[in-house]
Enzyme design. Structure first.
Site, short mmCIF file in Angstrom:
data_model
loop_
_atom_site.label_atom_id
_atom_site.label_comp_id
_atom_site.label_asym_id
_atom_site.label_seq_id
_atom_site.Cartn_x
_atom_site.Cartn_y
_atom_site.Cartn_z
N PHE A 1 39.32 41.57 41.43
CA PHE A 1 40.46 42.40 41.88
C PHE A 1 41.56 41.60 42.57
O PHE A 1 42.13 42.05 43.56
CB PHE A 1 39.99 43.53 42.82
N HIS A 2 41.93 40.44 42.01
CA HIS A 2 42.96 39.61 42.64
C HIS A 2 44.10 39.26 41.68
O HIS A 2 44.49 38.10 41.59
CB HIS A 2 42.35 38.30 43.16
N PRO A 3 44.68 40.21 40.95
CA PRO A 3 45.77 39.84 40.03
C PRO A 3 47.03 39.41 40.79
O PRO A 3 47.41 40.05 41.77
CB PRO A 3 46.01 41.12 39.23
#
Length: 533
Positions: A468-470
């Site tokens: 969850f780190h775009p």
């Protein structure tokens, strides 16, 4: 446009609410924040374990999915993004991580003046309220609360001891500018409750007459007066409404939605916009490109003779005990961030700084959202911090209602596949150390059948998923694919900035929420300075 403000911010998330607080602080500057989701009143937002009920829930999450990923064996995976006040800070893992000093030195060396480690450290400190008080490295009294976790587990302590025997030293703080080491993560919580930017930054500003927070309103596009951004067109309760900005429009909708808004507004790759019949206002080939993310590989091990959450939560009595502990003490499993123990290591001696991050948990499950496995186990999830792979965010159509096409392009380079294989191999070396041997760990995922480097790369494709780190889809710089300059102003137009994770030219070596808070702090000061110039 009957609604007029000085600054109009698209997105009431991690960055947007920092900006709302800072830009409205003088009591005179008129600021509006537009948030597609609702207020953060859902109880599960605030109980740390509640992320399980927020991710994948349309009340709090955009519920995006990727396109089928060749690097993941053709799988499409869920891609959570916060859709509520506080944004991803309302649904994320609450881990306070800044990354490595060299991350920011790289930004500076890419031509982004003012973004080196010494430049950004004061902005981390400005908003921080660290449990250890003020120091050279940490701040006190700010809006962004940082605390120790209110728990410990024998299995996690044993993993830390095993790391130490593998050459990963025990440390007290993973946020000194050097991430090397193993330690329990520090978290954005206050006394066992989640601490999001809505509590930290919006709540103190709510009484300001010059600040408007508009929820349940999706941004359709940026409005222009000639080459200058003049406001936003929004849709709320089925009605279209225009909000004017006399000073600036600021996009803080995140690494997925900020490029979507830019493209719907006619700023982006010319051929792609033409494909969807969108009139080109400014060709910016980098909009929606340069997508980077951390791919986690969930390695799980069955154990015996030690307490894990799988066993503790397997009975009604155990669950009741967990609930009672949280109710009375705000501690225990319900106060847990998704990951408790962190370790930063090198995949190979040739890398200058740690390029692997472990998120270690006293539990296991087949995949996120499913029930815990029916046996005691732990998970050592490991991700490559500096992936070579680059993906894209593209429009599905010219309609605001249609979700964008998200293609992270995971494991698309030989280097990424090699690092993934080495990450699994390192995990096995850690688990083989004496401190864990007493618990007789047996590898369940990806499984012992994957042995050599080639098969371990296949294992990574089978078990890999987003952490969850775009970032990076409107990157900062001066090269032909840059979207914003070092003051986060969009190239080729006036009065428009992007302030969120999308401006990162390269991903930070750690969790990304607090770097976004820093970016917004620094941006707010630049915006104020430019208004005085």
């Amino acid at each position: 446009m009957t609604d007029r403000f000085d600054y109009v911010i698209a997105g009431g998330g991690t960055a947007g609410l920092v900006l709302a607080n800072r830009l409205s602080a003088d009591g005179k500057t008129r600021v509006a924040v537009i948030e597609a989701g609702g207020r953060d009143t859902y109880p599960w937002i605030h109980i740390p374990v509640g992320y399980l009920y927020c991710i994948g829930n349309p009340r709090t999450d955009w519920c995006y999915r990727t396109e089928p990923e060749a690097g993941l064996g053709g799988r499409a995976i869920g891609y959570p993004r916060g859709r509520v006040l506080g944004g991803c800070s309302s649904i994320n893992g609450m881990l306070y991580q800044r990354g490595h000093a060299e991350d920011y030195e790289q930004w500076r060396q890419m031509g982004n003046t003012g973004w080196g480690w010494d430049d950004v450290l004061p902005w981390f400190r400005k908003s921080e309220d660290h449990f250890g008080g003020a120091s050279e490295l940490h701040g006190s009294g700010g809006e962004w609360r940082v605390e120790r976790q209110r728990l410990r587990w024998d299995i996690l302590d044993a993993f830390a001891d095993a790391c130490a025997l593998t050459g990963i030293p025990k440390v007290d703080d993973l946020n000194t500018g050097s991430t090397a080491g193993v330690s329990y993560f520090q978290v954005n919580q206050r006394k066992g409750w989640r601490w999001n930017t809505s509590k930290g930054f919006l709540k103190p500003a709510k009484g300001r007459q010059n600040l408007a927070v508009i929820t349940g309103a999706e941004v359709e596009r940026v409005l222009f007066d000639g080459s200058r951004a003049a406001g936003l067109r929004i849709r709320q309760n089925g009605a279209v409404r225009d909000i004017a900005a006399s000073a600036e429009v600021i996009l803080s909708a995140g690494a997925i939605n900020s490029p979507k808004i830019l493209m719907l507004s006619g700023l982006g790759p010319a051929a792609h916009l033409a494909e969807h019949g969108i009139e080109l206002r400014q060709a910016l080939e980098g909009v929606g490109g340069n997508l980077q993310d951390h791919l986690q590989l969930r390695c799980s091990y069955r154990v015996s003779g030690v307490d894990t959450l799988n066993a503790r939560a397997s009975t009604l009595f155990g669950k009741a005990k967990i609930g009672l502990e949280y109710a009375l003490k705000r501690s225990g499993p319900m106060s847990m961030a998704p990951s408790q123990l962190g370790a930063f290591a090198k995949s190979d001696a040739s890398v200058s700084t740690p390029d692997l991050e472990y998120h270690v948990q006293p539990l296991s499950l087949p995949k996120f959202g499913e029930d815990l496995d029916p046996y005691p186990a732990f998970t050592a999830s490991v991700c490559h911090l500096r992936p070579e792979s680059r993906g894209t965010v593209r429009l599905r159509s010219e309609r605001i209602e249609d979700k964008p096409k998200i293609a992270p392009n995971y494991l698309s380079t030989e280097g990424d596949r090699r690092t993934a294989a080495r990450a699994i191999a390192l995990t096995r070396r850690i688990v083989a150390q004496e401190p864990l041997a007493a618990f007789r760990p047996e590898e369940v995922r990806p499984g012992p059948d994957y042995a050599d480097e080639a098969s371990l790369a296949e294992a990574a494709a089978a078990v890999g998923t987003t952490i969850f780190h775009p970032v990076g889809t409107a990157k900062m710089g001066r090269d032909p694919l840059a979207v914003v300059d070092e003051r986060l102003r969009v190239h080729g137009v006036q009065g428009l900035r992007v302030v969120d994770a999308s401006i990162m030219p390269t991903i930070t070596s750690g969790n990304t929420a607090s770097p976004v808070v820093m970016i917004a702090e620094k941006a707010a000061e630049m915006i104020r300075a430019d208004s005085r110039a």
